[in-house]
Scaffold this active site. Structure first.
Site: not given
Length: 262
Positions: A114, A229, A231
């Site tokens: 990001c 994202h 993660e």
């Protein structure tokens, strides 16, 4: 004698945040846990002087650039601030932009998420849309912060993976329920995005509206920059698992090379 720890060290630059009345260096827990899932040891590093940057590069095996509520200051791509209400983090900019160039020059494995993707593009000479949603023909890629976080970070749209690239190879062989031809679904939580891609970067994936969702720098070791994202709940997402496995493997190889003096 105890076995020598060979887990790779992954540098994570911190954000700057005022909590209460005092400034703090912070890193989101989800990034730390994703590094651990990849088999790495997270090493949070605050902004530092040039000699501290060089000292850090001598001991690490990879770099992960996190997302953040803050934006890259547009002065770094010769534009005025579009919206004064949005947060900026000039101390992070001052640390990460030279870090990116130095890490890629050394061939260190790099994963950027990001804001991290936006930092890499700017560090290498590219520019950003400061408000993608205001650009004709583009979607609104921002998240809805009124939703529960599980929905806010939920899968939002498909991306088209460019054949033959790093991301294509990483995600090769995923089942059709996850990868439909050249497409996988990702979340979307960004207001800014790539405007002009920096020289030498290769597009790895695009959103349905054409916005660049991933890119890499060929011939600079393992590196992958993503606008979404991965993660978030990485251990539950096959796409995220593949990405962090590939990053972790690249960091382990780097660690072994460093240990052997090669």
């Amino acid at each position: 004698m105890a076995a020598r720890n060979v887990s790779p060290l992954v540098l994570v630059p911190s954000c700057q945040r005022v909590l209460g009345r005092h400034p703090f260096h912070i890193v989101g827990r989800k990034y730390v846990e994703a590094i651990r899932m990849a088999g790495g040891v997270p090493l949070m590093v605050p902004g530092g002087r040039p000699e501290e940057l060089l000292a850090a590069l001598d001991v690490i095996d990879g770099v992960l650039l996190t997302g953040s509520p803050s934006n890259v200051h547009p002065s770094h791509f010769d534009e005025p601030v579009h919206n004064e209400e949005l947060p900026l983090d000039p101390l992070r900019d001052a640390w990460t932009l030279p870090l990116i160039r130095a890490a890629l020059d050394r061939g260190l494995p790099l994963l950027a998420i990001c804001r991290g993707l936006q930092e890499v593009n700017v560090a290498l000479g590219g520019s950003l849309h400061q408000a993608v949603q205001d650009q004709p023909g583009h979607m609104d890629h921002r998240s809805d912060e009124s939703l529960p976080v599980e929905q806010e970070y939920g899968l939002a749209h498909a991306i088209h993976i460019e054949p033959g690239g790093t991301l294509d190879r990483i995600l090769e062989g995923l089942p059709p329920s996850v990868r439909d031809g050249t497409q996988v679904r990702v979340n979307s939580l960004h207001g800014q995005g790539v405007k002009q891609l920096a020289p030498g970067l290769r597009v790895e994936a695009r959103a349905p509206d054409g916005i660049i969702e991933a890119f890499s720098l060929p011939d600079a070791g393992f590196n992958l920059c993503m606008q979404w994202h991965p993660e978030w709940l990485a251990h539950e997402n096959p796409v995220s698992q593949r990405i962090f496995e590939a990053f972790g493997q690249a960091c382990r190889i780097r660690r072994e090379q460093r240990g052997s003096g090669s």
